[in-house]
Design a protein around this motif. Structure first.
Motif, PDB file in Angstrom:
ATOM      1  N   ALA A 149      53.297  59.787  31.462  1.00  0.00           N
ATOM      2  CA  ALA A 149      54.258  59.069  32.314  1.00  0.00           C
ATOM      3  C   ALA A 149      53.846  59.167  33.783  1.00  0.00           C
ATOM      4  O   ALA A 149      53.935  58.189  34.530  1.00  0.00           O
ATOM      5  CB  ALA A 149      55.669  59.635  32.108  1.00  0.00           C
ATOM      6  N   ASP A 150      53.371  60.343  34.187  1.00  0.00           N
ATOM      7  CA  ASP A 150      52.894  60.513  35.571  1.00  0.00           C
ATOM      8  C   ASP A 150      51.721  59.572  35.845  1.00  0.00           C
ATOM      9  O   ASP A 150      51.675  58.901  36.880  1.00  0.00           O
ATOM     10  CB  ASP A 150      52.445  61.967  35.814  1.00  0.00           C
ATOM     11  N   LYS A 194      50.375  51.953  37.733  1.00  0.00           N
ATOM     12  CA  LYS A 194      50.962  50.623  37.931  1.00  0.00           C
ATOM     13  C   LYS A 194      50.710  50.095  39.346  1.00  0.00           C
ATOM     14  O   LYS A 194      50.725  48.890  39.563  1.00  0.00           O
ATOM     15  CB  LYS A 194      52.460  50.639  37.589  1.00  0.00           C
ATOM     16  N   PHE A 195      50.453  51.004  40.303  1.00  0.00           N
ATOM     17  CA  PHE A 195      50.157  50.543  41.662  1.00  0.00           C
ATOM     18  C   PHE A 195      48.687  50.150  41.822  1.00  0.00           C
ATOM     19  O   PHE A 195      48.303  49.563  42.813  1.00  0.00           O
ATOM     20  CB  PHE A 195      50.497  51.629  42.680  1.00  0.00           C
ATOM     21  N   LEU A 196      47.861  50.556  40.847  1.00  0.00           N
ATOM     22  CA  LEU A 196      46.419  50.354  40.988  1.00  0.00           C
ATOM     23  C   LEU A 196      45.850  49.433  39.922  1.00  0.00           C
ATOM     24  O   LEU A 196      44.662  49.145  39.912  1.00  0.00           O
ATOM     25  CB  LEU A 196      45.699  51.714  40.896  1.00  0.00           C
ATOM     26  N   ARG A 256      46.571  64.663  33.117  1.00  0.00           N
ATOM     27  CA  ARG A 256      46.546  64.397  34.554  1.00  0.00           C
ATOM     28  C   ARG A 256      45.109  64.428  35.105  1.00  0.00           C
ATOM     29  O   ARG A 256      44.786  63.710  36.034  1.00  0.00           O
ATOM     30  CB  ARG A 256      47.431  65.390  35.301  1.00  0.00           C
ATOM     31  N   THR A 303      52.788  55.858  36.147  1.00  0.00           N
ATOM     32  CA  THR A 303      53.439  55.508  37.415  1.00  0.00           C
ATOM     33  C   THR A 303      52.386  55.247  38.483  1.00  0.00           C
ATOM     34  O   THR A 303      52.457  54.254  39.204  1.00  0.00           O
ATOM     35  CB  THR A 303      54.371  56.637  37.865  1.00  0.00           C
ATOM     36  N   THR A 304      51.410  56.142  38.565  1.00  0.00           N
ATOM     37  CA  THR A 304      50.329  55.922  39.536  1.00  0.00           C
ATOM     38  C   THR A 304      49.543  54.669  39.174  1.00  0.00           C
ATOM     39  O   THR A 304      49.213  53.859  40.037  1.00  0.00           O
ATOM     40  CB  THR A 304      49.384  57.139  39.555  1.00  0.00           C
ATOM     41  N   ALA A 318      46.384  68.412  41.861  1.00  0.00           N
ATOM     42  CA  ALA A 318      47.561  69.146  42.326  1.00  0.00           C
ATOM     43  C   ALA A 318      48.369  69.534  41.096  1.00  0.00           C
ATOM     44  O   ALA A 318      48.897  68.676  40.405  1.00  0.00           O
ATOM     45  CB  ALA A 318      48.378  68.270  43.273  1.00  0.00           C
ATOM     46  N   GLU A 325      43.714  61.532  37.215  1.00  0.00           N
ATOM     47  CA  GLU A 325      43.187  61.726  38.567  1.00  0.00           C
ATOM     48  C   GLU A 325      41.767  61.146  38.673  1.00  0.00           C
ATOM     49  O   GLU A 325      41.424  60.507  39.668  1.00  0.00           O
ATOM     50  CB  GLU A 325      43.199  63.222  38.901  1.00  0.00           C
ATOM     51  N   ARG A 337      41.490  46.650  42.260  1.00  0.00           N
ATOM     52  CA  ARG A 337      42.504  45.796  41.625  1.00  0.00           C
ATOM     53  C   ARG A 337      42.157  45.414  40.193  1.00  0.00           C
ATOM     54  O   ARG A 337      42.973  44.872  39.470  1.00  0.00           O
ATOM     55  CB  ARG A 337      42.734  44.547  42.463  1.00  0.00           C
ATOM     56  N   LEU A 339      58.336  69.364  38.468  1.00  0.00           N
ATOM     57  CA  LEU A 339      57.700  69.183  37.164  1.00  0.00           C
ATOM     58  C   LEU A 339      58.606  69.747  36.065  1.00  0.00           C
ATOM     59  O   LEU A 339      58.775  69.131  35.013  1.00  0.00           O
ATOM     60  CB  LEU A 339      56.328  69.872  37.135  1.00  0.00           C
ATOM     61  N   THR A 370      42.013  57.367  38.741  1.00  0.00           N
ATOM     62  CA  THR A 370      42.577  56.943  40.026  1.00  0.00           C
ATOM     63  C   THR A 370      41.519  56.965  41.120  1.00  0.00           C
ATOM     64  O   THR A 370      41.398  56.026  41.905  1.00  0.00           O
ATOM     65  CB  THR A 370      43.732  57.881  40.424  1.00  0.00           C
ATOM     66  N   ARG A 371      40.744  58.050  41.149  1.00  0.00           N
ATOM     67  CA  ARG A 371      39.805  58.212  42.266  1.00  0.00           C
ATOM     68  C   ARG A 371      38.512  57.431  42.100  1.00  0.00           C
ATOM     69  O   ARG A 371      37.846  57.113  43.071  1.00  0.00           O
ATOM     70  CB  ARG A 371      39.466  59.697  42.451  1.00  0.00           C
TER      71      ARG A 371
END
Lengths: 389, 326
Positions: free
Chosen positions: A58-59, A65-67, A297, A62-63, A326, A301, A18, A273, A304-305
């Motif tokens: 942009a991709d 904003k949730f994290l 990306r 989007t991811t 991916a 990625e 968070r 895409l 994110t991870r």
């Protein structure tokens, strides 16, 4: 050894997911001189590459904003007579994350700047084999495929079709010669035979007399199944199609082409895409756009991870076995730990469809079938990445 | 088959036949053909295609209303969810689905349809009676898999490029959790009385099992098929047997189904099916399983007890979704 360290990092990352984490990315585009071409039908878009980076951003957002992860992108375009090194220094004073669209010599000079040591630079355009071998740099990763990856993809297809006898026309530019050299390398690797070769030597305007000149030009080439064209700037190749002496298909830079990306790719969710890109950029997605998208990306990625923003952590994660992206090409994309090249399938396309996607079925590899394309560990003399296994 | 569908005379004949035969027919499997704009209807007794019904463009997700009087179809390229009378094959009306609907799930209340809008990073909630959009929820890039808990309190959307399961509270229509999974999640389902959520990750090659109460990952399992490169083993759809002890997982371009022990999460065996297997539906007694094989354009019928493929049925081009009509 690296894996164990990573796992520990990952576990601690989960509990702090968070926390606010943010990275800045800088896109440096050097406006290399573009030699004139015979046809003006397909001008290169000014935002080539940049548009792909923006969709990737942009991709990521989007991811993110949730994290609670943030990303921003700055674009600097350096004119032909501009000072790329100065622009790079300015960018590096803000962030260690760079995407660079520049020819190999400029790219290397940039990667060798004292300020760039410890940075993470993505090569999104230069396909030179040397950058993946003797001229590799530890701070330089490549999302653009090398000439060798593209030519190996084509060679696999030709072998699969049993079209073993080849002829080659090479343009006069350095890029043409580099791609031709890669085609020779691939022909040897996959035991195809380049029976004859000619250098494109016309200075006339082919739009008026291709029908008369080309048949005579290729008439004395030895017997071949397919005619290869190395015309990486898109100059004369289009006039060779259907104007040959013998009825032969064309491949290489023209006709059937091995590419990082094409608007004809629609499988594996690629249609999504493509439509995201077209909506954002009002034009089809080109190979350079894909390479820039993949670089952004990749960073996304990794953030994110790992839930981390420091360059050492992200670089280690990207080069580890745990990393997979991916990329809408049917297989996970990852990076070669011996030279920083992104593994990726190579679609072999004509303008209206994908003919095949390399690696083709039956081309096997002990580590990863994608390593049948381009420089495998024993073929690369890169030592900047240390542990080569 | 395809030609028949576009031939009005044949359609009329098919309608006449089904009308005269009365409603008490054998159970059917309805299969959407993504690149033919049709549905193939398979008779479970004869294992043959008995009807081919035209739909909107690029049909993918398919589901029936609880009383089976309506069938809902995601017509992705028509940007609509079509509502069809399964008896006549007529489109009754469209629902406002948002752009590019790919998959959906019907809430246990039989009214709320939760739709993944693949191109828009949105989940749209539509009331199928008033035909109005109740809510639109921002989710990750390329939403795809949809699931609803048996008590109707939680809806899941998975997003393929964001690599998450988004947990939606159906009271407030807000996200209350976002959980990362491996690359390119495609399908989600609540299992075991809603205590477990399974999410398949196509490029990651894994299925993640979440404890629903805590939204924490409880287990994750992968697959290994002799002679097939791991990159080509790409889990998409999955179904559990009646006793919920065995799961069948479709493994995409590896052309196999995995048979998984749903308690230990160990793969017990693999069954060779058609090419690029994605989604599945059971017969009413769950003795037969039907898989959609996109690239070979057919459906493989599995004998669940014997764990064997017993027949291949040719359908339209690129079969995608499958649903049971008892």
């Amino acid at each position: 050894m690296r894996l164990v360290v990573l796992l520990g990092m990952f576990l601690s990352a989960v509990s702090t997911a968070r926390a606010e984490i943010s990275i800045s990315i800088h896109y440096l585009k050097y406006e290399a001189p573009a030699p004139p071409t015979l046809s003006n039908l397909d001008p290169t878009p000014e935002d080539e590459g940049i548009a792909g980076a923006q969709v990737g951003l942009a991709d990521n957002l989007t991811t993110g904003k949730f994290l609670g992860h943030g990303y921003d992108l700055t674009v600097t375009t350096v004119p032909q007579d501009g000072d790329l090194a100065a622009a790079a220094r300015a960018a590096l004073s803000e962030t260690p994350y760079l995407l660079v669209d520049a020819p190999a010599d400029k790219l290397l000079a940039l990667a060798d700047l004292p300020e760039a040591q410890g940075a993470l630079i993505f090569n999104v355009s230069a396909e030179d084999i040397g950058l993946r071998s003797a001229d590799c740099r530890a701070n330089l990763l490549h999302t653009a495929p090398s000439h060798a990856m593209r030519s190996d993809a084509l060679a696999q297809f030709l072998l699969f079709k049993r079209w073993g006898d080849l002829a080659l026309i090479v343009g006069p530019h350095a890029k043409d010669r580099a791609f031709a050299a890669a085609l020779h390398r691939s022909a040897a690797k996959f035991q195809l035979r380049i029976r004859g070769e000619k250098t494109w030597a016309f200075d006339a305007d082919m739009r008026r007399n291709a029908a008369q000149e080309v048949p005579l030009f290729v008439q004395d080439l030895p017997k071949h199944d397919i005619l290869l064209v190395a015309d990486e700037i898109g100059d004369f190749g289009r006039y060779v199609l259907f104007n040959t002496w013998e009825p032969r298909p064309i491949a290489g830079s023209e006709g059937m082409t091995p590419v990082a990306w094409s608007p004809a790719v629609e499988q594996w969710g690629a249609a999504q895409l493509q439509s995201r890109f077209e909506e954002a950029s009002a034009r089809p997605m080109r190979p350079a756009d894909y390479s820039a998208w993949a670089a952004i990306r990749t960073l996304g990625e990794a953030v994110t991870r790992t839930s981390r923003a420091d360059v050492g952590v992200l670089r280690d994660y990207i080069l580890s076995d745990a990393f997979e992206l991916a990329g809408f090409k049917g297989r996970p994309l990852s990076f070669r730990h011996w030279n920083g090249q992104m593994r990726q399938p190579i679609p072999i396309v004509h303008p209206r469809a994908v003919v095949a996607t390399a690696p083709l079925e039956g081309f096997l590899h002990q580590r990863n079938e994608l390593d049948t394309l381009g420089l495998d560990a024993p073929e690369s003399s890169c030592s900047a990445f240390g542990d080569r296994k | 088959m395809t030609r028949q569908a576009t031939n009005p005379k044949a359609l009329f004949l098919a309608a006449l036949l089904s009308a005269s035969a009365g409603p008490a027919l054998a159970a059917e499997i309805w299969v959407t053909n993504e690149k033919d704009d049709t549905i193939s209807v398979i008779d479970i007794d004869t294992l043959e295609v008995i009807r081919t019904i035209p739909t909107g463009e690029r049909p993918r997700g398919i589901t029936f209303s609880q009383d089976y009087s309506r069938v809902y179809i995601c017509a992705s390229d028509s940007d609509t969810v079509q509502v069809m009378d399964p008896e006549s094959g007529e489109i009754l009306h469209d629902l406002p689905s948002g752009e590019d609907p790919e998959q959906f799930i019907l809430h246990p209340d039989n009214r709320r349809l939760y739709i993944a809008n693949e191109d828009d990073a949105i989940t749209t909630v539509v009331d199928v009676e008033t035909r109005k959009v109740i809510a639109q929820i921002d989710v990750g890039i390329e939403p795809e898999g949809m699931a609803v808990s048996p008590d109707g309190k939680i809806v899941i959307t998975t997003s393929e490029t964001t690599n998450m399961a988004h947990w939606i509270d159906t009271e407030t229509h807000e996200l209350f959790a976002n959980t990362l999974v491996d690359a390119r999640p495609r399908h989600a389902e609540f299992l075991k009385d809603g205590t477990e959520l399974w999410v398949s990750a196509e490029i990651g090659g894994t299925v993640s099992v979440f404890d629903v109460a805590t939204q924490q990952e409880r287990a994750k399992f992968g697959f290994e098929i002799r002679g097939v490169h791991p990159d080509r083993v790409q889990p998409v759809g999955f179904k559990l047997t009646e006793d919920e002890k065995t799961a069948f997982v479709a493994l995409g371009p590896s052309n196999h189904l995995a048979v998984v022990n749903a308690e230990t999460y160990e793969v017990e065996e693999y069954i060779l099916v058609g090419r690029r297997v994605w989604h599945m539906a059971f017969s009413p007694d769950k003795s037969l399983l039907f898989t959609t094989n996109g690239v070979s354009g057919d459906v493989t019928v599995i004998d669940v007890e014997r764990r064997e493929a017993i027949k291949t049925i040719k359908v339209g081009r690129f079969p995608w979704g499958a649903a049971l009509r008892p």
